[in-house]
Design a protein around this motif. Structure first.
Motif, PDB file in Angstrom:
ATOM      1  N   ILE A  71       4.728   2.848 -33.127  1.00  0.00           N
ATOM      2  CA  ILE A  71       4.351   4.362 -33.004  1.00  0.00           C
ATOM      3  C   ILE A  71       3.271   4.266 -31.988  1.00  0.00           C
ATOM      4  CG2 ILE A  71       3.475   6.386 -33.850  1.00  0.00           C
ATOM      5  CD1 ILE A  71       4.828   5.572 -36.329  1.00  0.00           C
ATOM      6  N   ASP A  72       2.345   3.602 -32.343  1.00  0.00           N
ATOM      7  CA  ASP A  72       1.074   3.295 -31.313  1.00  0.00           C
ATOM      8  C   ASP A  72       1.404   2.963 -29.728  1.00  0.00           C
ATOM      9  OD1 ASP A  72      -0.874   3.945 -33.211  1.00  0.00           O
ATOM     10  OD2 ASP A  72      -1.394   1.816 -33.389  1.00  0.00           O
ATOM     11  N   TYR A  73       2.459   1.995 -29.592  1.00  0.00           N
ATOM     12  CA  TYR A  73       2.975   1.517 -28.502  1.00  0.00           C
ATOM     13  C   TYR A  73       3.676   2.708 -27.784  1.00  0.00           C
ATOM     14  CZ  TYR A  73       5.699  -1.118 -24.928  1.00  0.00           C
ATOM     15  OH  TYR A  73       6.134  -1.477 -23.945  1.00  0.00           O
ATOM     16  N   ARG A 122      24.616  10.475 -37.051  1.00  0.00           N
ATOM     17  CA  ARG A 122      23.809  11.468 -36.105  1.00  0.00           C
ATOM     18  C   ARG A 122      22.654  11.611 -36.689  1.00  0.00           C
ATOM     19  NH1 ARG A 122      29.222  11.576 -36.212  1.00  0.00           N
ATOM     20  NH2 ARG A 122      29.364  13.777 -37.063  1.00  0.00           N
ATOM     21  N   GLU A 123      22.115  10.995 -37.809  1.00  0.00           N
ATOM     22  CA  GLU A 123      20.712  11.340 -38.280  1.00  0.00           C
ATOM     23  C   GLU A 123      19.532  10.561 -37.590  1.00  0.00           C
ATOM     24  OE1 GLU A 123      20.144  13.389 -40.847  1.00  0.00           O
ATOM     25  OE2 GLU A 123      22.335  14.236 -40.918  1.00  0.00           O
ATOM     26  N   GLN A 124      18.479  11.116 -37.520  1.00  0.00           N
ATOM     27  CA  GLN A 124      17.468  10.408 -37.252  1.00  0.00           C
ATOM     28  C   GLN A 124      16.943   9.283 -37.985  1.00  0.00           C
ATOM     29  OE1 GLN A 124      13.967  12.956 -36.122  1.00  0.00           O
ATOM     30  NE2 GLN A 124      15.386  14.112 -35.105  1.00  0.00           N
ATOM     31  N   ILE A 125      16.857   8.027 -37.523  1.00  0.00           N
ATOM     32  CA  ILE A 125      16.543   6.879 -38.253  1.00  0.00           C
ATOM     33  C   ILE A 125      14.928   6.830 -38.562  1.00  0.00           C
ATOM     34  CG2 ILE A 125      16.536   4.452 -38.733  1.00  0.00           C
ATOM     35  CD1 ILE A 125      19.102   4.372 -36.873  1.00  0.00           C
ATOM     36  N   TYR A 126      14.017   6.954 -37.360  1.00  0.00           N
ATOM     37  CA  TYR A 126      12.964   6.814 -37.307  1.00  0.00           C
ATOM     38  C   TYR A 126      12.167   8.212 -36.727  1.00  0.00           C
ATOM     39  CZ  TYR A 126      13.706   1.830 -37.895  1.00  0.00           C
ATOM     40  OH  TYR A 126      14.316   0.787 -38.376  1.00  0.00           O
ATOM     41  N   PRO A 127      12.051   9.235 -37.612  1.00  0.00           N
ATOM     42  CA  PRO A 127      11.369  10.434 -37.024  1.00  0.00           C
ATOM     43  C   PRO A 127      10.285  10.513 -36.460  1.00  0.00           C
ATOM     44  CG  PRO A 127      12.587  10.873 -39.394  1.00  0.00           C
ATOM     45  CD  PRO A 127      12.428   9.391 -38.990  1.00  0.00           C
ATOM     46  N   ASP A 128       9.246   9.771 -37.184  1.00  0.00           N
ATOM     47  CA  ASP A 128       7.991   9.537 -36.590  1.00  0.00           C
ATOM     48  C   ASP A 128       7.860   8.741 -35.321  1.00  0.00           C
ATOM     49  OD1 ASP A 128       6.919  10.600 -38.923  1.00  0.00           O
ATOM     50  OD2 ASP A 128       6.584   9.053 -39.737  1.00  0.00           O
ATOM     51  N   LEU A 129       8.776   7.921 -34.994  1.00  0.00           N
ATOM     52  CA  LEU A 129       8.851   7.181 -33.667  1.00  0.00           C
ATOM     53  C   LEU A 129       9.498   8.125 -32.695  1.00  0.00           C
ATOM     54  CD1 LEU A 129       8.177   4.484 -32.411  1.00  0.00           C
ATOM     55  CD2 LEU A 129      10.563   3.740 -32.982  1.00  0.00           C
ATOM     56  N   ILE A 130      10.606   9.033 -33.155  1.00  0.00           N
ATOM     57  CA  ILE A 130      10.900   9.809 -32.148  1.00  0.00           C
ATOM     58  C   ILE A 130       9.725  10.870 -31.663  1.00  0.00           C
ATOM     59  CG2 ILE A 130      12.610  11.851 -31.999  1.00  0.00           C
ATOM     60  CD1 ILE A 130      14.606  10.068 -33.603  1.00  0.00           C
ATOM     61  N   LYS A 131       9.102  11.369 -32.752  1.00  0.00           N
ATOM     62  CA  LYS A 131       7.971  12.126 -32.505  1.00  0.00           C
ATOM     63  C   LYS A 131       6.959  11.655 -31.425  1.00  0.00           C
ATOM     64  CE  LYS A 131       8.361  14.982 -36.486  1.00  0.00           C
ATOM     65  NZ  LYS A 131       7.529  15.552 -37.847  1.00  0.00           N
ATOM     66  N   ALA A 132       6.569  10.383 -31.595  1.00  0.00           N
ATOM     67  CA  ALA A 132       5.723   9.777 -30.698  1.00  0.00           C
ATOM     68  C   ALA A 132       6.047   9.512 -29.374  1.00  0.00           C
ATOM     69  CB  ALA A 132       5.516   8.212 -31.313  1.00  0.00           C
ATOM     70  N   ILE A 133       7.331   9.709 -29.099  1.00  0.00           N
ATOM     71  CA  ILE A 133       7.971   9.733 -27.771  1.00  0.00           C
ATOM     72  C   ILE A 133       8.264  11.014 -27.065  1.00  0.00           C
ATOM     73  CG2 ILE A 133      10.121   9.139 -26.393  1.00  0.00           C
ATOM     74  CD1 ILE A 133      10.626   6.676 -28.337  1.00  0.00           C
ATOM     75  N   THR A 134       8.823  12.310 -27.974  1.00  0.00           N
ATOM     76  CA  THR A 134       8.911  13.452 -27.376  1.00  0.00           C
ATOM     77  C   THR A 134       7.888  14.196 -27.436  1.00  0.00           C
ATOM     78  OG1 THR A 134       9.705  14.067 -29.581  1.00  0.00           O
ATOM     79  CG2 THR A 134      11.656  13.312 -28.259  1.00  0.00           C
ATOM     80  N   ASN A 135       6.822  14.116 -28.353  1.00  0.00           N
ATOM     81  CA  ASN A 135       5.746  14.801 -28.225  1.00  0.00           C
ATOM     82  C   ASN A 135       4.576  14.465 -27.200  1.00  0.00           C
ATOM     83  OD1 ASN A 135       6.578  16.228 -30.112  1.00  0.00           O
ATOM     84  ND2 ASN A 135       5.315  15.535 -31.805  1.00  0.00           N
TER      85      ASN A 135
END
Length: 469
Positions: free
Chosen positions: A418-420, A456-469
């Motif tokens: 997530i940091d990366y 089609r579900e998100q596997i890593y929602p927090d990781l997706i948010k780290a990218i899209t936010n």
């Protein structure tokens, strides 16, 4: 009238006699038959004779010129071939022949001719192609996601373990906050081996997937991916690859000619010599630059909306440093419609190496024995700043067509992922680069998947948010 004296001076000025320790050695000879060549607008080959008893090498960056051979030892004839020039502008360059510390320049001039159009050409049409700069369009692309290991899978769409791509998957990607999809495609399994004619059914399937993206009001970036590695950047393969590349891109461009500016074409992928990850030889990046030129010329030759389409060209091995040092932007008859692509997987030990040794990254790392000791935040910013200065500040957009880090087994690894991804994505955006996360659909150990492609579900929602936010 030619001056015989000047010719003799030119011919023998590079003949040297070396002495060592007061003893006379064999003369070191390096002669060239001419220092200037003039070409007409059509493709043509001229020869230059070299007389030498030592090693020599050709240095040249112009993508519209091919030199064979480019290096040798002793006497030789080198063939210099210019691509056709119908751009209404005379073009010139200097080809240097290096002999030790001596450089002999050869000036090359090519006349311009009236534009000639192939049978499939239609007049340029800017319908649906907005009059905005390439930088403005790149800014609209937002965060990008890769449909990896699907349409580029050797053997067919499901050959590498992913299910067939569905509209519901692309809908889920859009809902997660991504606004662009990179679509890697391999065409060779579905094309004729001699004429490279693409199977209409495969073309239609690729188009179906592109439509999933376009219908979502997203940007689609489609390329020719690794495709069994036939794009070898060597002089020996240059003519073959450019011929194949041109024929394939003409077919692709004709099929998608009526699409608006939400569809972009990317000419190649990670063009390189397998296993050679060092600084490329001049031969390699010169040939890669010619691939980029062939791609641009092929697409523009189809006319219609393709005359205005944004096209994406790659650095050697999509490497940032090679892009800064060796990349040459192709000539383009359309102004301000080219973008540059590089990839980012630094540091390798954290991002790509499949082990449980390097599982931490960045300022929040608690155990430096588990970090790569390079590739941290300062490195991230420095790499993207290079691309900003080299290209973006000159009005040329940059896409990071792939980036990411694999998911490792260690429980601690997830927080550092997530940091990366948060830091790397923010730094790209801050420097004006467009990020495309690499998702290969594999959610197991050492995978990149963000989405379950079946549910089609998100596997890593927090990781997706780290990218899209």
């Amino acid at each position: 009238m030619n001056n015989p004296f000047k010719f003799l001076v030119r011919l023998f000025v590079l003949s040297l006699i070396l002495f060592s320790c007061g003893e006379k050695e064999d003369p070191v000879t390096f002669l060239v038959s001419t220092t200037e060549l003039q070409f007409g607008p059509a493709e043509k080959t001229l020869e230059v004779t070299l007389t030498s008893n030592q090693q020599w090498q050709v240095e040249m960056n112009a993508s519209w010129i091919t030199v064979i051979p480019n290096q040798g030892n002793g006497n030789a004839k080198i063939s210099i071939t210019t691509a056709a020039n119908y751009a209404n502008e005379i073009r010139t360059t200097v080809l240097n022949i290096r002999f030790g510390v001596i450089i002999q320049p050869i000036k090359i001039t090519q006349e311009a001719g009236e534009p000639q159009f192939p049978d499939y050409y239609i007049p340029a049409d800017n319908t649906g192609m907005r009059e905005i700069s390439s930088l403005e369009l790149a800014a609209e692309m937002g965060k990008g996601w890769n449909l990896g290991n699907s349409l580029e899978a050797i053997g067919g769409e499901t050959a590498w373990g992913n299910p067939k791509v569905t509209k519901e998957l692309i809908d889920a990607v859009k809902a997660a906050g991504f606004n662009s999809v990179r679509i890697p495609v391999a065409w060779s399994k579905f094309s004729n081996a001699t004429e490279f004619t693409i199977d209409p059914e495969w073309m239609a399937r690729v188009q179906e997937v592109v439509d999933y993206v376009i219908d979502n009001d997203m940007y689609a970036l489609m390329n020719i991916h690794w495709d069994e590695g036939w794009m070898q950047p060597t002089f020996a393969q240059q003519e073959y690859v450019n011929n194949r590349l041109e024929k394939m891109w003409v077919q692709i461009a004709l099929n998608f000619r009526d699409y608006n500016d939400h569809l972009l074409f990317a000419g190649t992928n990670e063009v390189m010599i397998e296993g050679d990850y060092g600084s490329p030889k001049p031969e390699y990046y010169q040939v890669q630059n010619s691939f980029n030129q062939t791609f641009v010329d092929a697409v523009r030759s189809t006319g219609g909306r393709n005359a205005y389409r944004n096209l994406v060209v790659q650095t050697f091995n999509t490497n940032i440093d090679h892009g800064v040092n060796f990349f040459e932007l192709p000539l383009d008859e359309t102004e301000d419609r080219l973008m540059v692509e590089a990839h980012y997987y630094d540091p390798y030990e954290f991002a790509l190496r499949e082990d449980e040794i390097i599982t931490q990254w960045g300022a929040n790392a608690t155990d430096h024995s588990k970090t790569a000791l390079w590739g941290g935040e300062a490195h991230v910013d420095a790499q993207f700043l290079k691309m900003k200065i080299k290209f973006i500040d000159q009005g040329i957009p940059v896409l990071i067509g792939e980036y990411g880090a694999i998911q490792k087994k260690a429980a601690e690894n997830y927080s550092f992922l997530i940091d990366y991804h948060s830091y790397v994505t923010k730094s790209m955006t801050a420097h004006g680069l467009v990020p495309f996360y690499w998702d290969n659909g594999y959610a197991g150990d050492y995978g990149f998947a963000l989405f379950d492609r079946n549910s089609r579900e998100q596997i890593y929602p927090d990781l997706i948010k780290a990218i899209t936010n």
